[in-house]
Design a protein around this motif. Structure first.
Motif, PDB file in Angstrom:
ATOM      1  N   ASP A  44       0.839  -1.448   0.173  1.00  0.00           N
ATOM      2  CA  ASP A  44       0.087  -0.280  -0.189  1.00  0.00           C
ATOM      3  C   ASP A  44       0.912   1.080   0.327  1.00  0.00           C
ATOM      4  OD1 ASP A  44      -1.651   2.071   1.775  1.00  0.00           O
ATOM      5  OD2 ASP A  44      -3.001   0.463   0.813  1.00  0.00           O
ATOM      6  N   SER A  45       0.520   2.603  -0.323  1.00  0.00           N
ATOM      7  CA  SER A  45       1.585   4.165  -0.498  1.00  0.00           C
ATOM      8  C   SER A  45       1.776   4.087   0.819  1.00  0.00           C
ATOM      9  CB  SER A  45       0.680   4.181  -1.146  1.00  0.00           C
ATOM     10  OG  SER A  45      -0.511   5.100  -0.575  1.00  0.00           O
ATOM     11  N   SER A  46       0.922   4.041   1.818  1.00  0.00           N
ATOM     12  CA  SER A  46       1.570   3.957   3.418  1.00  0.00           C
ATOM     13  C   SER A  46       2.577   3.702   3.703  1.00  0.00           C
ATOM     14  CB  SER A  46       0.324   3.903   3.852  1.00  0.00           C
ATOM     15  OG  SER A  46      -0.288   2.517   4.058  1.00  0.00           O
ATOM     16  N   ASP A  47       2.477   2.659   3.364  1.00  0.00           N
ATOM     17  CA  ASP A  47       3.999   0.940   3.626  1.00  0.00           C
ATOM     18  C   ASP A  47       5.116   1.917   3.170  1.00  0.00           C
ATOM     19  OD1 ASP A  47       2.075  -0.122   4.489  1.00  0.00           O
ATOM     20  OD2 ASP A  47       2.422  -1.957   2.779  1.00  0.00           O
ATOM     21  N   LEU A  48       5.496   3.442   2.152  1.00  0.00           N
ATOM     22  CA  LEU A  48       6.010   3.452   1.325  1.00  0.00           C
ATOM     23  C   LEU A  48       7.310   3.882   2.270  1.00  0.00           C
ATOM     24  CD1 LEU A  48       4.880   3.581  -2.254  1.00  0.00           C
ATOM     25  CD2 LEU A  48       6.520   2.269  -1.329  1.00  0.00           C
ATOM     26  N   VAL A  49       8.481   4.414   1.782  1.00  0.00           N
ATOM     27  CA  VAL A  49       9.002   5.587   3.016  1.00  0.00           C
ATOM     28  C   VAL A  49      10.107   5.175   1.934  1.00  0.00           C
ATOM     29  CG1 VAL A  49      11.003   5.826   4.368  1.00  0.00           C
ATOM     30  CG2 VAL A  49       9.266   4.058   5.065  1.00  0.00           C
ATOM     31  N   CYS A  50      10.600   7.246   1.759  1.00  0.00           N
ATOM     32  CA  CYS A  50      11.922   7.579   0.787  1.00  0.00           C
ATOM     33  C   CYS A  50      13.355   6.923   1.700  1.00  0.00           C
ATOM     34  CB  CYS A  50      11.400   8.397   0.682  1.00  0.00           C
ATOM     35  SG  CYS A  50      12.351   9.925  -0.461  1.00  0.00           S
TER      36      CYS A  50
END
Length: 71
Positions: free
Chosen positions: A48-54
């Motif tokens: 999910d996009s909420s799982d992403l980290v830069c």
């Protein structure tokens, strides 16, 4: 996944199509654009996009402490 940009040189060129609201990142142009030479996002198993980290993120405050020799 690409290699993270860990250099201190931001280049000050915006990455077309990459919007960033993280104002305390050294690569943010002070508005909504990323100026890193490249970016790395993860983790690879994100669902999910909420799982992403830069992973390219570098805190401006940490950068200032590093430049002053404070660790």
């Amino acid at each position: 996944m690409g290699k993270a940009n860990t250099g201190r040189d931001t280049g000050k060129n915006q990455i077309n199509g990459i919007m960033c609201d993280i104002k305390n990142c050294i690569y943010n142009d002070g508005k909504t654009h990323c100026t890193a030479n490249c970016i790395s996002l993860g983790p690879q198993n994100a669902t999910d996009s909420s799982d992403l980290v830069c992973a390219t993120f570098r805190d401006k405050n940490d950068s200032k402490r590093f430049q002053k020799g404070v660790r």
